[in-house]
Design an enzyme around this catalytic site. Structure first.
Site, PDB file in Angstrom:
ATOM      1  N   GLU A  58     -16.794  29.396 -41.161  1.00 51.02           N
ATOM      2  CA  GLU A  58     -15.658  28.360 -40.843  1.00 51.02           C
ATOM      3  C   GLU A  58     -14.569  28.163 -42.024  1.00 51.02           C
ATOM      4  OE1 GLU A  58     -14.738  24.567 -37.821  1.00 51.02           O
ATOM      5  OE2 GLU A  58     -16.527  24.738 -39.148  1.00 51.02           O
TER       6      GLU A  58
ATOM      7  N   LYS B 215     -10.946  28.025 -31.849  1.00 50.36           N
ATOM      8  CA  LYS B 215     -12.161  26.844 -31.635  1.00 50.36           C
ATOM      9  C   LYS B 215     -11.809  26.033 -30.306  1.00 50.36           C
ATOM     10  CE  LYS B 215     -14.954  23.751 -34.125  1.00 50.36           C
ATOM     11  NZ  LYS B 215     -15.173  22.887 -35.532  1.00 50.36           N
TER      12      LYS B 215
ATOM     13  N   CYS C 240     -18.766  26.575 -35.244  1.00 51.38           N
ATOM     14  CA  CYS C 240     -19.399  25.377 -35.661  1.00 51.38           C
ATOM     15  C   CYS C 240     -19.744  24.492 -34.300  1.00 51.38           C
ATOM     16  CB  CYS C 240     -18.499  24.624 -36.599  1.00 51.38           C
ATOM     17  SG  CYS C 240     -19.118  23.452 -37.626  1.00 51.38           S
TER      18      CYS C 240
END
Length: 271
Positions: free
Chosen positions: A41, A113, A154
């Site tokens: 990330e 995300k 994440c």
């Protein structure tokens, strides 16, 4: 049996320097026989000072890290999953965006995300990702030389609905690149990664940030490759930088799904 390479790195505040690290890893991964490289990330920029970061965040067409990675993928004939980059959207907001790039340098998939890291930890760390980044809203999968790849980033790992959707899509691999904090990593990193692999009966590949960064943060590392039974095939630890490798055995996926057909047995639950 195709090989995946995972890059564990300590991204800084200079995109050009970060691009150079990734490009060097592309060459090394290709020489090491990997069919695909996975990066963490925020591979291109990691800077908690948003007044400074905004000077480096660009639209896709102008992002120097994305351009360098695409050129390197084509030069070395390898697929690359860029765990994510900070990208300026057309509406002026920022996206935490993953890219899948093929061996000709073409972008095959993008994923923004979905879940924003907005937390206050007992250590005193406070994070408000949503104050700068716009959340995505789309589940993304893409076919690659390693099989069907599902994308997450994440903090997404804590939200089972996303992984249920990726399981329904029959993903062979799920990428969960990360810049996990040390406190949350120690508590939950291995537990959650293994659970997601078991739920989806799929490989999980998690390239991670590690160590002390230029902006003052510290990340947990422990880039992982986990098989569909939840066995840890690769753990790069909490200090090392560089590449690790894992073999992807598609027959193992079929074996696990035949032995424990949880995807086939899943039922909708009324709420």
């Amino acid at each position: 049996m195709p090989r995946a390479a995972l890059l564990q790195m300590t991204t800084g505040i200079d995109p050009a320097a970060n691009a150079a690290t990734i490009v060097a890893a592309v060459a090394e991964a290709s020489q090491g026989g990997a069919a695909m490289l996975f990066t963490p990330e925020m591979s291109g920029l990691l800077d908690r000072r948003r007044d400074r970061a905004k000077e480096a965040i660009r639209a896709e067409a102008d992002d120097i890290v994305l351009a360098a990675v695409r050129e390197s993928a084509a030069r070395h004939g390898i697929w690359i999953h860029v765990g994510s980059l900070a990208i300026l959207r057309e509406d002026g907001k920022w996206a935490n965006r993953a890219f899948v790039i093929d061996d000709a340098g073409a972008i095959r998939a993008r994923y923004d995300k979905i879940h924003m890291f907005d937390v206050d930890l007992t250590t005193g760390e406070s994070w408000r990702e949503s104050s700068a980044y716009a959340a995505g809203d789309t589940v993304v999968t893409v076919d690659t030389p390693l099989g069907r790849l599902g994308l997450a980033i994440c903090y997404d790992i804590r939200f089972p609905a996303l992984f249920e959707a990726l399981g329904r899509a029959q993903c062979d691999i799920i990428a969960i690149p990360a810049a996990f904090t040390v406190p949350t990593g120690r508590a939950h990193w291995h537990l959650l990664q293994r659970a997601r692999a078991v739920e989806a009966s799929a490989y999980v590949l998690s390239a991670s940030q590690v160590g002390r960064h230029e902006d003052g943060r510290e990340t947990y590392g422990h880039s992982l490759a986990i098989d569909p039974w939840g066995e840890v095939l690769l753990d790069m630890g909490g200090q090392a930088r560089g590449l690790g490798y894992a073999a992807i055995d598609l027959a193992r996926i079929a074996e696990v799904r035949a032995q424990l057909p949880s995807l086939a047995n899943r039922r909708a639950i009324a709420t």
